[in-house]
Every structure is written in C-alpha cells, then in structure tokens.
Scaffold this active site. Structure first.
Site, PDB file in Angstrom:
ATOM      1  N   GLU A 288      34.676  51.792  49.068  1.00 28.76           N
ATOM      2  CA  GLU A 288      35.074  51.221  47.820  1.00 28.76           C
ATOM      3  C   GLU A 288      35.139  49.749  47.287  1.00 28.76           C
ATOM      4  OE1 GLU A 288      39.198  52.367  47.599  1.00 28.76           O
ATOM      5  OE2 GLU A 288      38.473  55.483  47.928  1.00 28.76           O
ATOM      6  N   ARG A 327      41.005  33.888  37.724  1.00 27.90           N
ATOM      7  CA  ARG A 327      41.483  33.491  39.062  1.00 27.90           C
ATOM      8  C   ARG A 327      41.968  32.412  39.155  1.00 27.90           C
ATOM      9  NH1 ARG A 327      37.829  33.883  42.273  1.00 27.90           N
ATOM     10  NH2 ARG A 327      38.792  35.481  43.937  1.00 27.90           N
ATOM     11  N   CYS A 358      46.106  25.450  25.580  1.00 28.57           N
ATOM     12  CA  CYS A 358      47.048  24.401  26.000  1.00 28.57           C
ATOM     13  C   CYS A 358      48.345  24.955  27.132  1.00 28.57           C
ATOM     14  CB  CYS A 358      48.389  24.700  24.121  1.00 28.57           C
ATOM     15  SG  CYS A 358      46.832  24.122  23.399  1.00 28.57           S
ATOM     16  N   TYR A 387      36.107  40.328  39.636  1.00 30.00           N
ATOM     17  CA  TYR A 387      37.212  39.807  38.203  1.00 30.00           C
ATOM     18  C   TYR A 387      36.900  39.114  37.788  1.00 30.00           C
ATOM     19  CZ  TYR A 387      38.267  43.007  42.507  1.00 30.00           C
ATOM     20  OH  TYR A 387      38.414  44.522  43.085  1.00 30.00           O
TER      21      TYR A 387
END
Ligand SMILES: *Cc1c(COP(=O)(O)O)cnc(C)c1O
Length: 435
Positions: A288, A327, A358, A387
C-alpha cells in the site's frame, strides 16, 4: 531516482523545461512526472519478485484523476480511506474490485458503497466496525470480504504524526487480541475472512521496522491461513523517499557513491529483506505504498515575490504558502528548494523561505542557503508529489493550486487552478442579513 534535472541551466521534468510550465499556467503549480511514477511502480514490483504481489496505491498521497488513471493503466489497485476516494477511482475510469478500503471511522454509507462497488476487502480496525459491516452486508444480501488490521507494536522510527504501528496509536487491533477478533469475526454470518493487514507508519528509511513487523505478524498470518483459509497479507505502505538531497537523488551516480550503510532504503533492499520472510507463507502480498510512488515524482513551482533583506535575516517571500504545501508547518519536514534557472556565478543567499500567510508557521525553511533569486524568478520545491496537493487548503482565501502532468516532451494541465467563483459557490448570505 526520478526525472527532474538541469538541462544546461534550466530545470527540466523529463523533457519539459519547467519555466515553460510556470509561464503558461502560472504558480503555485504542482508538476508530476509520469515516467518517474512508472519507474517507482515497476521497481517495487521487481523488488518483490518471487511473490504474488498486488500493489494498492495509497490514494491519500495524491488523488489527482490523471495520476490514478496512469497507475491503473500500469496495473495498480488502490488503498482507499473514504467514500470520496472510492468515487475518485471510479471517476478515473478504473474499478475497485482489487482495491481495499481502510480507516478507523468508516460510515454506514461508505461501507455500503464499497460493498456495492465490489471492493476486494474492507480493512477493519475495531470490533464495533465489524458488527456494522456484518449488518450492512446482511441488508445487501452479500458476504463482506474483510481483513483485520493488526497493530504489531513496533517503533517505525519516524515522525510522531506519521507513526501508526505502536500500541498507543488509534490504529488496528493489538496482535495479542487479534486471534480473538478473528474468532469473533468468523461467527458473523455476512462476513468472509479474506486476509490480514498491518501498516506501521510513513516515511521509513530503514528496513528494520518492516522486518520486525513482518516477523511479528507473519506467524499469525500463517495461523489464519490454516484456520480460516485467508489468501493475502497486506504489509501496508510507508517506504520513505529522499528529501534532503532530493534533486541529486535523481542521478544513479548519487546512489552509487553512497556507502551502502548510508543509503536510504530502496525497493530492492526492502524486497531483499522481506521476500525471504514472506515467501514461505504462501500468501498473496498486498503493498500500500503511496509516498514512494508519487513523492519524488512531483515538484511545486513557485514565484519569488520579494527578497526582503532584514538586519539579522533575509526572507525570500514566495507566492506558495503553507496552504499549498503544509508538510513543513505540520511535520517540520524538509523540502529542497531549487531555482528553475541555475546561475552558478551568482552569490549564495542565506534566507528564511516563507509564504505570504499571516502566521509564523508559514515558513518552508529557516536560514536556508540557496542561489540568490529575485522577484519574478521561479523556484521548485522538490519531492512534493506526495501529501502536497491532497493536504492543501484554501486558508487565507487562497485558491487551490493547479496541477500539471508531464509525459516525455508533453505537458498538460490535469487540474485547473481553482477560481474565486468555485471557491465561494456553496456559500450564501441569509436573507435575514441582507439589508
Ligand atoms: C497512509 C497509509 C498508507 C500509505 O503510506 P505511505 O507512507 O504514503 O506509503 C498505506 N496504508 C495505510 C493503511 C495508510 O493509512
């Protein structure tokens, strides 16, 4: 290995000059290399040669429809974690009959949909879930194929937010209780026991934890085969990629020059360690991997807005932000940042690389040394294929970025940049406020 490299002084993806992509489609834009994905897919297959393998690509790493279709064409099935992901596979023109459905919180509607679509197996994470699946399968008049996710309690030695195989994680059923869970499952009328599953974490760069987990769960899988006739063992995903020397790692010479002890885990080494442990079980093996397939196959292109020189630090302000690539803010992870136009004559610059949001967390890198770049020039975040887009958001009312697929010398927009109109399409101002 991957297909991003400088040709002359211009960064290319396969045979495409990335400056041309930035020019045509603007930034921030994700760009993916079809060939790199195909190479990664086939290296994993070859690394585990000698086993019957079904690769179930973990969609959550990157679920763009073009990428899904590309992987389906290569023979991939999918590891799915939501009804939306099932629908994506169908929308990509593939089916889910070899795919698996995981996750700790499957809803009734999702379970029903997965069964109606003929899912290969549901990966069950708890006993209440088993009861729910049994009930739904009964109403549909089918037997639901399932595997139980066991938690082998090994330390994957990775970031705390992406370790999943320790006993204190929310995932799976502890190995010590798993025999009881299977016994209970076998009594359900509308359940068919098809396999056993584990997944210990993400971005693993050593083979040790994989070996430990397979050594722990393998004997249990063998018992299940004898007792219930299960046919497969899913060993999950988690194979890591190179982030720090991401660009250099596209070159086979970079790998060859590393002493073997310092070499990040490769599919070949992964297979060499695991095949001897898995083969005697005589079970089909499901993989997977998500990150390994797409992670180094993608970059995020961004434009330099300002070079802000401060008294104690410099700031390179980009048009990409934490909403586009979360990330670094979320996992403190490292992404190499390289200029699209290389110029070795320019002085190096040490700067914090930041986005416009900000929030102090909107920082991609602190005190990073990078070739000096100025307003209007472009940079690429390497190893951003996994991701990246899937974790992007609209924070600060920023539009979701565009996505482009490269195949050889061709490139094509595979997800248009979001428009303001679609961003606000579901919102409305109640009549009571309109005065
Ligand atoms: C996230 C996940 C994967 C994929 O992990 P990668 O590190 O991207 O390979 C595989 N299986 C399960 C159950 C997952 O949750």
């Amino acid at each position: 290995m991957h297909h991003f490299r400088y040709v002359g002084q211009k960064l290319h993806c396969e045979s495409v000059d990335l400056a041309a992509v930035a020019q045509l489609y603007g930034t921030p834009t994700y760009v993916y290399s079809a060939q790199t994905m195909a190479d990664n897919f086939s290296r994993l297959a070859q690394g585990l040669a000698g086993l019957e393998v079904q690769q179930c690509y973990a969609l959550k790493a990157n679920s763009n429809l073009a990428l899904l279709r590309h992987l389906a064409n290569l023979g991939a099935a999918f590891d799915l974690v939501s009804g939306g992901e099932i629908r994506r596979v169908l929308a990509a023109g593939a089916d889910v009959r070899s795919s698996v459905f995981a996750g700790v919180g499957k809803t009734e509607a999702e379970i029903r949909f997965a069964l109606e679509q003929g899912i290969f197996a549901l990966h069950v994470e708890s006993e209440p879930e088993l009861e729910r699946i049994n009930h739904i399968a009964g109403t549909l008049g089918v037997r639901a194929p399932i595997s139980i996710r066991v938690n082998p309690d090994v330390d994957a030695n990775t970031h705390a937010k992406i370790t999943t195989g320790k006993s204190d994680n929310k995932f799976g059923i502890p190995l010590a209780q798993a025999a009881g869970a299977y016994e209970a499952a076998a009594k359900f009328k509308h359940i068919e026991l098809r396999g056993v599953q584990m997944h210990i974490g993400s971005q693993l760069t050593e083979v040790g934890p994989f070996v430990e987990a397979v050594e722990k769960v393998g004997p249990f899988a063998a018992q299940l085969k004898t007792r219930y006739g299960i046919t497969y063992f899913s060993i999950g995903g988690g194979l890591g990629i190179v982030y720090r020397d991401a660009l250099a790692s596209g070159d086979p010479a970079w790998w060859a020059a590393l002493p073997p002890a310092h070499r990040p885990l490769t599919p070949e080494a992964y297979g060499a360690a695991l095949v001897p442990l898995l083969r005697p079980l005589g079970l089909k093996v499901l993989l997977e991997h998500g990150r390994y397939i797409v992670g180094n196959a993608g970059v995020l292109l961004s434009r330099v807005e300002y070079l802000k020189r401060g008294a104690s630090r410099n700031f390179l302000v980009l048009d990409a932000a934490m909403n586009d690539l979360v990330r670094p803010a979320m996992y403190e992870s490292f992404h190499e940042v390289v200029p699209l136009q290389r110029d070795t004559a320019r002085p190096a610059l040490v700067a914090d690389i930041v986005g416009p949001i900000c929030e102090s967390g909107d920082c991609f890198a602190k005190a990073r040394q990078i070739q000096q770049v100025g307003e209007g020039e472009h940079v690429a975040f390497m190893s951003a294929g996994a991701y990246g887009y899937t974790m992007a958001s609209r924070y600060n009312s920023r539009l979701m970025p565009a996505e482009v697929l490269v195949q050889g010398s061709r490139f094509e927009l595979v997800n248009a940049r979001e428009t303001f109109e679609t961003m606000i399409a579901g919102e409305k101002i109640p009549a009571s406020l309109r005065h």
